[in-house]
Design a protein around this motif. Sequence first.
Motif, PDB file in Angstrom:
ATOM      1  N   ALA A   1       0.617  -1.595  -0.009  1.00 29.79           N
ATOM      2  CA  ALA A   1       0.236  -0.537  -0.116  1.00 29.79           C
ATOM      3  C   ALA A   1       0.788   1.236  -0.159  1.00 29.79           C
ATOM      4  CB  ALA A   1      -0.524   0.422   1.283  1.00 29.79           C
ATOM      5  N   PHE A   2       1.796   1.268   0.868  1.00 29.89           N
ATOM      6  CA  PHE A   2       2.920   2.610   0.652  1.00 29.89           C
ATOM      7  C   PHE A   2       3.452   3.005  -0.479  1.00 29.89           C
ATOM      8  CE2 PHE A   2       6.733   3.891   1.078  1.00 29.89           C
ATOM      9  CZ  PHE A   2       7.070   5.526   2.106  1.00 29.89           C
ATOM     10  N   PHE A   3       4.231   1.793  -1.192  1.00 30.36           N
ATOM     11  CA  PHE A   3       4.499   1.788  -2.501  1.00 30.36           C
ATOM     12  C   PHE A   3       3.451   1.626  -3.484  1.00 30.36           C
ATOM     13  CE2 PHE A   3       8.305   0.028  -0.540  1.00 30.36           C
ATOM     14  CZ  PHE A   3       9.292   0.937  -1.245  1.00 30.36           C
ATOM     15  N   THR A   4       2.424   1.511  -3.528  1.00 26.96           N
ATOM     16  CA  THR A   4       0.610   2.191  -4.628  1.00 26.96           C
ATOM     17  C   THR A   4       1.068   3.605  -4.658  1.00 26.96           C
ATOM     18  OG1 THR A   4       0.187   0.281  -4.114  1.00 26.96           O
ATOM     19  CG2 THR A   4      -0.963   1.592  -4.911  1.00 26.96           C
ATOM     20  N   LYS A   5       1.208   4.603  -3.553  1.00 27.81           N
ATOM     21  CA  LYS A   5       1.374   5.906  -2.929  1.00 27.81           C
ATOM     22  C   LYS A   5       2.213   6.896  -3.639  1.00 27.81           C
ATOM     23  CE  LYS A   5       1.167   9.269   0.268  1.00 27.81           C
ATOM     24  NZ  LYS A   5       2.920   9.386   1.041  1.00 27.81           N
ATOM     25  N   VAL A   6       3.333   5.786  -3.233  1.00 25.35           N
ATOM     26  CA  VAL A   6       4.518   6.470  -4.187  1.00 25.35           C
ATOM     27  C   VAL A   6       4.998   6.381  -5.100  1.00 25.35           C
ATOM     28  CG1 VAL A   6       7.302   5.735  -3.954  1.00 25.35           C
ATOM     29  CG2 VAL A   6       6.132   5.912  -1.695  1.00 25.35           C
ATOM     30  N   ASN A   7       4.857   4.670  -5.807  1.00 24.15           N
ATOM     31  CA  ASN A   7       4.316   4.626  -7.492  1.00 24.15           C
ATOM     32  C   ASN A   7       3.684   5.469  -7.934  1.00 24.15           C
ATOM     33  OD1 ASN A   7       7.152   3.707  -6.919  1.00 24.15           O
ATOM     34  ND2 ASN A   7       6.435   1.551  -6.768  1.00 24.15           N
ATOM     35  N   MET A   8       2.822   6.251  -7.293  1.00 21.82           N
ATOM     36  CA  MET A   8       1.570   6.411  -8.660  1.00 21.82           C
ATOM     37  C   MET A   8       1.931   6.757  -9.706  1.00 21.82           C
ATOM     38  SD  MET A   8      -1.095   8.078  -6.589  1.00 21.82           S
ATOM     39  CE  MET A   8      -1.689   7.549  -4.700  1.00 21.82           C
ATOM     40  N   THR A   9       3.260   8.224  -9.703  1.00 23.92           N
ATOM     41  CA  THR A   9       2.990   9.135 -10.631  1.00 23.92           C
ATOM     42  C   THR A   9       4.571   8.800 -11.453  1.00 23.92           C
ATOM     43  OG1 THR A   9       4.579  10.482  -9.144  1.00 23.92           O
ATOM     44  CG2 THR A   9       1.692  11.409  -9.788  1.00 23.92           C
ATOM     45  N   ARG A  10       5.178   7.703 -10.713  1.00 22.92           N
ATOM     46  CA  ARG A  10       6.729   7.405 -11.818  1.00 22.92           C
ATOM     47  C   ARG A  10       5.923   6.062 -12.479  1.00 22.92           C
ATOM     48  NH1 ARG A  10      10.713   7.510  -7.444  1.00 22.92           N
ATOM     49  NH2 ARG A  10       9.672   8.718  -5.743  1.00 22.92           N
ATOM     50  N   LYS A  11       7.054   6.274 -13.742  1.00 24.46           N
ATOM     51  CA  LYS A  11       6.785   5.452 -14.424  1.00 24.46           C
ATOM     52  C   LYS A  11       8.494   5.233 -14.955  1.00 24.46           C
ATOM     53  CE  LYS A  11       2.501   4.902 -15.601  1.00 24.46           C
ATOM     54  NZ  LYS A  11       1.563   4.449 -14.468  1.00 24.46           N
ATOM     55  N   PRO A  12       8.632   3.775 -14.361  1.00 23.32           N
ATOM     56  CA  PRO A  12       8.712   2.468 -13.998  1.00 23.32           C
ATOM     57  C   PRO A  12       8.968   3.075 -12.351  1.00 23.32           C
ATOM     58  CG  PRO A  12      10.772   2.258 -14.825  1.00 23.32           C
ATOM     59  CD  PRO A  12      10.233   3.827 -15.454  1.00 23.32           C
ATOM     60  N   GLY A  13       7.411   2.160 -11.783  1.00 24.57           N
ATOM     61  CA  GLY A  13       7.793   2.689 -10.768  1.00 24.57           C
ATOM     62  C   GLY A  13       8.828   1.691  -9.135  1.00 24.57           C
ATOM     63  N   ILE A  14       9.074   2.039  -8.462  1.00 23.87           N
ATOM     64  CA  ILE A  14      10.322   1.622  -7.868  1.00 23.87           C
ATOM     65  C   ILE A  14       9.860   0.612  -6.764  1.00 23.87           C
ATOM     66  CG2 ILE A  14      11.994   1.874  -5.127  1.00 23.87           C
ATOM     67  CD1 ILE A  14      10.974   5.032  -5.648  1.00 23.87           C
ATOM     68  N   GLN A  15      10.434  -0.556  -7.355  1.00 21.05           N
ATOM     69  CA  GLN A  15      10.668  -1.888  -6.805  1.00 21.05           C
ATOM     70  C   GLN A  15      10.477  -1.968  -5.485  1.00 21.05           C
ATOM     71  OE1 GLN A  15      13.100  -4.530  -8.207  1.00 21.05           O
ATOM     72  NE2 GLN A  15      12.358  -6.570  -7.496  1.00 21.05           N
ATOM     73  N   ILE A  16       9.403  -2.850  -5.353  1.00 27.80           N
ATOM     74  CA  ILE A  16       9.139  -2.968  -3.556  1.00 27.80           C
ATOM     75  C   ILE A  16       9.930  -4.507  -3.064  1.00 27.80           C
ATOM     76  CG2 ILE A  16       7.783  -4.173  -2.243  1.00 27.80           C
ATOM     77  CD1 ILE A  16       5.123  -3.294  -4.288  1.00 27.80           C
ATOM     78  N   PRO A  17      11.218  -4.304  -1.797  1.00 29.11           N
ATOM     79  CA  PRO A  17      11.656  -4.605  -1.364  1.00 29.11           C
ATOM     80  C   PRO A  17      11.179  -5.734  -1.048  1.00 29.11           C
ATOM     81  CG  PRO A  17      11.957  -2.695   0.003  1.00 29.11           C
ATOM     82  CD  PRO A  17      10.749  -2.244  -1.239  1.00 29.11           C
ATOM     83  N   GLU A  18      12.125  -7.029  -0.824  1.00 29.88           N
ATOM     84  CA  GLU A  18      12.015  -8.374  -0.345  1.00 29.88           C
ATOM     85  C   GLU A  18      11.625  -8.699   1.356  1.00 29.88           C
ATOM     86  OE1 GLU A  18      10.349 -10.823  -2.014  1.00 29.88           O
ATOM     87  OE2 GLU A  18       9.780  -9.820  -3.661  1.00 29.88           O
ATOM     88  N   ILE A  19      10.985  -8.344   1.829  1.00 27.73           N
ATOM     89  CA  ILE A  19      11.408  -8.261   3.242  1.00 27.73           C
ATOM     90  C   ILE A  19      10.612  -9.505   4.440  1.00 27.73           C
ATOM     91  CG2 ILE A  19      10.458  -7.111   5.406  1.00 27.73           C
ATOM     92  CD1 ILE A  19      11.828  -5.419   3.591  1.00 27.73           C
ATOM     93  N   ASP A  20      11.157 -10.474   4.654  1.00 28.27           N
ATOM     94  CA  ASP A  20      10.977 -11.502   5.364  1.00 28.27           C
ATOM     95  C   ASP A  20      10.202 -11.183   7.104  1.00 28.27           C
ATOM     96  OD1 ASP A  20      10.093 -13.324   6.722  1.00 28.27           O
ATOM     97  OD2 ASP A  20      11.760 -14.510   6.964  1.00 28.27           O
ATOM     98  N   PHE A  21       8.799 -10.969   6.640  1.00 24.69           N
ATOM     99  CA  PHE A  21       8.085  -9.985   8.071  1.00 24.69           C
ATOM    100  C   PHE A  21       7.640 -11.077   8.876  1.00 24.69           C
ATOM    101  CE2 PHE A  21       6.677  -7.694   4.543  1.00 24.69           C
ATOM    102  CZ  PHE A  21       6.746  -5.853   5.299  1.00 24.69           C
ATOM    103  N   ASN A  22       8.264 -12.544   8.963  1.00 24.79           N
ATOM    104  CA  ASN A  22       8.034 -13.629   9.917  1.00 24.79           C
ATOM    105  C   ASN A  22       9.347 -13.029  10.754  1.00 24.79           C
ATOM    106  OD1 ASN A  22       6.050 -15.321   8.654  1.00 24.79           O
ATOM    107  ND2 ASN A  22       7.298 -16.265   7.331  1.00 24.79           N
TER     108      ASN A  22
END
Length: 153
Positions: A62-83
């Motif tokens: 959701a955070f990256f959806t907001k950040v990437n709204m005006t970007r072409k291409p958008g910033i790639q979402i980092p891989e995080i192990d939320f466990n």
Amino acid sequence: MRTLILGLLMLAGTCGSQKDRVKDVNYQELNKDPLTLILSDNYGGAETEQLLVIRDNKALKAFFTKVNMTRKPGIQIPEIDFNTEMVVIYCNGKTTDANTPKLNRVEDKDDKMIFAIKPESKQNKDPSTAILMPFHLYKMPHTEKEIVLSDNK
């Protein structure tokens, strides 16, 4: 014979507690500075200063959806192990300063961790006139503690 067996059992028990102490010391050493900066950008943060704590992949997307709204291409979402990890995002708010502040843990209580911003030394001699809304994404070991940004500047 009983004394020998009892002695061996006591010896085996104390060896295990030494290992536990070593694990505790290693955990404390690793957690002196739990934050690792993994991404920083001058555009896409919030208009006001804030600290976001993200403990699941849905909130990160959701955070990256907001950040990437005006970007072409958008910033790639980092891989995080939320466990085992979580994300802390510091947004400076609107600014003309392109320097990256350092987020530091200043206090670790039983129920919360308190972080503060330490401004980096001025790297740019020519101040920018562009309005920036930077964000700085950190990962850290997962905790259920409340994460708070200190009011002291």
